[in-house]
Motif scaffolding. Structure first.
Motif, PDB file in Angstrom:
ATOM      1  N   TYR A 163      14.344  -1.862 -10.490  1.00 47.76           N
ATOM      2  CA  TYR A 163      13.204  -2.756 -10.760  1.00 47.76           C
ATOM      3  C   TYR A 163      11.951  -2.340 -10.001  1.00 47.76           C
ATOM      4  O   TYR A 163      10.840  -2.511 -10.495  1.00 47.76           O
ATOM      5  N   THR A 164      12.123  -1.793  -8.806  1.00 45.37           N
ATOM      6  CA  THR A 164      10.963  -1.294  -8.053  1.00 45.37           C
ATOM      7  C   THR A 164      10.302  -0.160  -8.837  1.00 45.37           C
ATOM      8  O   THR A 164       9.079  -0.123  -8.992  1.00 45.37           O
ATOM      9  N   ARG A 166      10.617   0.373 -12.075  1.00 45.67           N
ATOM     10  CA  ARG A 166      10.098  -0.136 -13.347  1.00 45.67           C
ATOM     11  C   ARG A 166       8.739  -0.793 -13.147  1.00 45.67           C
ATOM     12  O   ARG A 166       7.849  -0.691 -14.000  1.00 45.67           O
ATOM     13  N   ALA A 167       8.577  -1.471 -12.011  1.00 46.49           N
ATOM     14  CA  ALA A 167       7.293  -2.107 -11.708  1.00 46.49           C
ATOM     15  C   ALA A 167       6.196  -1.041 -11.603  1.00 46.49           C
ATOM     16  O   ALA A 167       5.133  -1.170 -12.212  1.00 46.49           O
ATOM     17  N   GLU A 168       6.458   0.021 -10.851  1.00 43.29           N
ATOM     18  CA  GLU A 168       5.462   1.092 -10.707  1.00 43.29           C
ATOM     19  C   GLU A 168       5.180   1.753 -12.053  1.00 43.29           C
ATOM     20  O   GLU A 168       4.044   2.059 -12.387  1.00 43.29           O
ATOM     21  N   GLU A 170       5.380   0.535 -15.000  1.00 39.68           N
ATOM     22  CA  GLU A 170       4.562  -0.371 -15.818  1.00 39.68           C
ATOM     23  C   GLU A 170       3.078  -0.211 -15.492  1.00 39.68           C
ATOM     24  O   GLU A 170       2.247  -0.124 -16.382  1.00 39.68           O
ATOM     25  N   LEU A 171       2.772  -0.139 -14.222  1.00 41.11           N
ATOM     26  CA  LEU A 171       1.366   0.007 -13.827  1.00 41.11           C
ATOM     27  C   LEU A 171       0.831   1.393 -14.136  1.00 41.11           C
ATOM     28  O   LEU A 171      -0.310   1.548 -14.568  1.00 41.11           O
ATOM     29  N   ASP A 174      -0.991   2.375 -17.320  1.00 42.47           N
ATOM     30  CA  ASP A 174      -2.441   2.210 -17.428  1.00 42.47           C
ATOM     31  C   ASP A 174      -3.051   2.912 -16.216  1.00 42.47           C
ATOM     32  O   ASP A 174      -3.328   2.301 -15.187  1.00 42.47           O
ATOM     33  N   MET A 177      -6.352   1.642 -14.535  1.00 43.35           N
ATOM     34  CA  MET A 177      -6.196   0.472 -13.684  1.00 43.35           C
ATOM     35  C   MET A 177      -5.466   0.842 -12.402  1.00 43.35           C
ATOM     36  O   MET A 177      -5.856   0.439 -11.305  1.00 43.35           O
ATOM     37  N   MET A 181      -6.683   0.289  -8.634  1.00 44.60           N
ATOM     38  CA  MET A 181      -5.957  -0.556  -7.693  1.00 44.60           C
ATOM     39  C   MET A 181      -5.579   0.206  -6.433  1.00 44.60           C
ATOM     40  O   MET A 181      -5.559  -0.340  -5.334  1.00 44.60           O
TER      41      MET A 181
ATOM     42  N   LEU B  79      -3.387  -9.044  -4.761  1.00 44.51           N
ATOM     43  CA  LEU B  79      -3.519  -8.688  -6.174  1.00 44.51           C
ATOM     44  C   LEU B  79      -3.856  -9.926  -7.011  1.00 44.51           C
ATOM     45  O   LEU B  79      -4.765  -9.908  -7.857  1.00 44.51           O
ATOM     46  N   LYS B  82      -7.418 -11.048  -6.568  1.00 43.99           N
ATOM     47  CA  LYS B  82      -8.321 -10.218  -7.372  1.00 43.99           C
ATOM     48  C   LYS B  82      -8.387 -10.720  -8.817  1.00 43.99           C
ATOM     49  O   LYS B  82      -9.448 -10.842  -9.407  1.00 43.99           O
ATOM     50  N   GLU B 146      -4.256  -5.631 -19.572  1.00 43.72           N
ATOM     51  CA  GLU B 146      -4.214  -5.266 -18.156  1.00 43.72           C
ATOM     52  C   GLU B 146      -3.531  -6.357 -17.323  1.00 43.72           C
ATOM     53  O   GLU B 146      -2.667  -6.078 -16.491  1.00 43.72           O
ATOM     54  N   ARG B 149       0.130  -6.580 -17.982  1.00 40.98           N
ATOM     55  CA  ARG B 149       0.803  -5.506 -17.275  1.00 40.98           C
ATOM     56  C   ARG B 149       1.043  -5.884 -15.808  1.00 40.98           C
ATOM     57  O   ARG B 149       2.103  -5.642 -15.261  1.00 40.98           O
ATOM     58  N   LEU B 150       0.043  -6.501 -15.200  1.00 38.28           N
ATOM     59  CA  LEU B 150       0.177  -6.912 -13.799  1.00 38.28           C
ATOM     60  C   LEU B 150       1.245  -7.992 -13.640  1.00 38.28           C
ATOM     61  O   LEU B 150       1.966  -8.014 -12.644  1.00 38.28           O
ATOM     62  N   ARG B 152       3.882  -8.281 -15.555  1.00 39.33           N
ATOM     63  CA  ARG B 152       5.170  -7.576 -15.673  1.00 39.33           C
ATOM     64  C   ARG B 152       5.495  -6.858 -14.363  1.00 39.33           C
ATOM     65  O   ARG B 152       6.642  -6.848 -13.928  1.00 39.33           O
ATOM     66  N   TYR B 153       4.470  -6.284 -13.770  1.00 40.62           N
ATOM     67  CA  TYR B 153       4.643  -5.603 -12.483  1.00 40.62           C
ATOM     68  C   TYR B 153       5.182  -6.583 -11.429  1.00 40.62           C
ATOM     69  O   TYR B 153       6.192  -6.325 -10.766  1.00 40.62           O
ATOM     70  N   ASP B 156       8.779  -7.641 -12.124  1.00 40.86           N
ATOM     71  CA  ASP B 156       9.764  -6.610 -11.766  1.00 40.86           C
ATOM     72  C   ASP B 156       9.905  -6.447 -10.258  1.00 40.86           C
ATOM     73  O   ASP B 156      10.998  -6.230  -9.748  1.00 40.86           O
ATOM     74  N   MET B 157       8.779  -6.554  -9.542  1.00 44.04           N
ATOM     75  CA  MET B 157       8.857  -6.449  -8.085  1.00 44.04           C
ATOM     76  C   MET B 157       9.730  -7.572  -7.514  1.00 44.04           C
ATOM     77  O   MET B 157      10.551  -7.335  -6.631  1.00 44.04           O
TER      78      MET B 157
END
Lengths: 186, 186
Positions: A163-164, A166-168, A170-171, A174, A177, A181, B79, B82, B146, B149-150, B152-153, B156-157
């Motif tokens: 999941y860690t 998958r989170a990265e 996902e970001l 894009d 973005m 970030m 985050l 923001k 965007e 996506r955040l 989802r991020y 997942d985290m």
């Protein structure tokens, strides 16, 4: 089936760091000694993969995360070696040629853009996911409650990694973005 | 329902750090501004909870993990702030009194043995699990790709955190083994 190729969205891509391994269904065919050897080999491979990947990443935040993953896999290796030593006292660990799921190998080339990075993370996710299921499968195969507990621990840790990543991932999809970030680039 | 009590295995235990929050089903009742306020409040609470918990843990390995979680929640807070600033330009973040799932608060007492620690980790797991679902629910409520996506991020985290905690929890259940592995005690 061993293959240096993978097919994704109909496009054949060569990913030299990856070898697809035997399927998870075949776990029961192997003796526990061999399975532990496979697990130790997989943890060593994952550690080297993450270490070499981290070296090739400029984004500090992501580099740290990947280095952290490398450290975690190193701890898992040590833990599995302890279990092996206890179960097969006096025996050297034998590393079988088989491996479950994609086998991660060191990244020895420079990364060519974010697509390249995404491809590697996708494989790492797959490897972590399969590792989680692999350890779950071992719960029923080890003999003591203590060892079952350790297999559950390893399985959950790998799920956490999945999941860690998958989170990265996902970001990173894009990139604009992500780089904003993470304060990357000009 | 707000409550300082929880029932587990028929035993009523007071857990002063925990307030059970509103259910996840009620998300749709709140405007997005309020939901983001709730999310920021939850991240701040989780960060303080993990920081105070880490201070009360002697086992270095576990202390590091809990501190790492505190740092992660701090990044999530930044985050979300923001996102909030961008969506509600010029507005101060309002922290609603409601919160989704268990609200984590600072641990202000010494821990009384491993059972106490287990209880707190169990609540943290529940909070992480609900946070993951909460962010999943927000995917459909935010307006741009965007922001989706955040969400989802973040989701997942939090799932990653959940499994990391579950792994530790599993080992802590066998305190003797855990302390051996972590070289705790005499």
């Amino acid at each position: 089936m061993n293959s240096d190729f993978c097919s994704k969205n109909g496009v054949i891509t060569m990913v030299p760091e990856i070898d697809e391994g035997v399927s998870l269904e075949r776990i029961k065919e192997f003796p526990l000694e061999k399975l532990l050897g496979m697990a130790i080999k997989a943890e060593i491979g994952a550690k080297k993969f993450y270490e070499s990947l981290a070296e090739r990443i400029d984004i500090q935040e992501l580099k740290n995360k990947i280095e952290w993953l490398a450290g975690e896999e190193g701890k898992h290796e040590a833990l599995l070696r302890k279990i092996y030593a206890e179960m097969f006292r006096g025996k050297e660990v034998v590393f079988p040629k088989e491996h479950i799921g994609p086998e991660l190998k060191p990244v020895e080339r420079e990364l060519q853009g974010v697509q390249d990075l995404l491809e590697l993370i996708r494989w790492a996710m797959k490897a972590e996911e399969i590792a989680a299921h692999f350890y779950e499968g071992l719960i029923d195969m080890v003999d003591t409650e203590e060892k079952k507990r350790l297999m559950r621990y390893l399985s959950d840790m790998e799920k956490g990694h999945y999941y860690t990543l998958r989170a990265e991932y996902e970001l990173l999809l894009d990139w604009e973005m992500y780089s904003q970030m993470m304060h990357v680039g000009p």
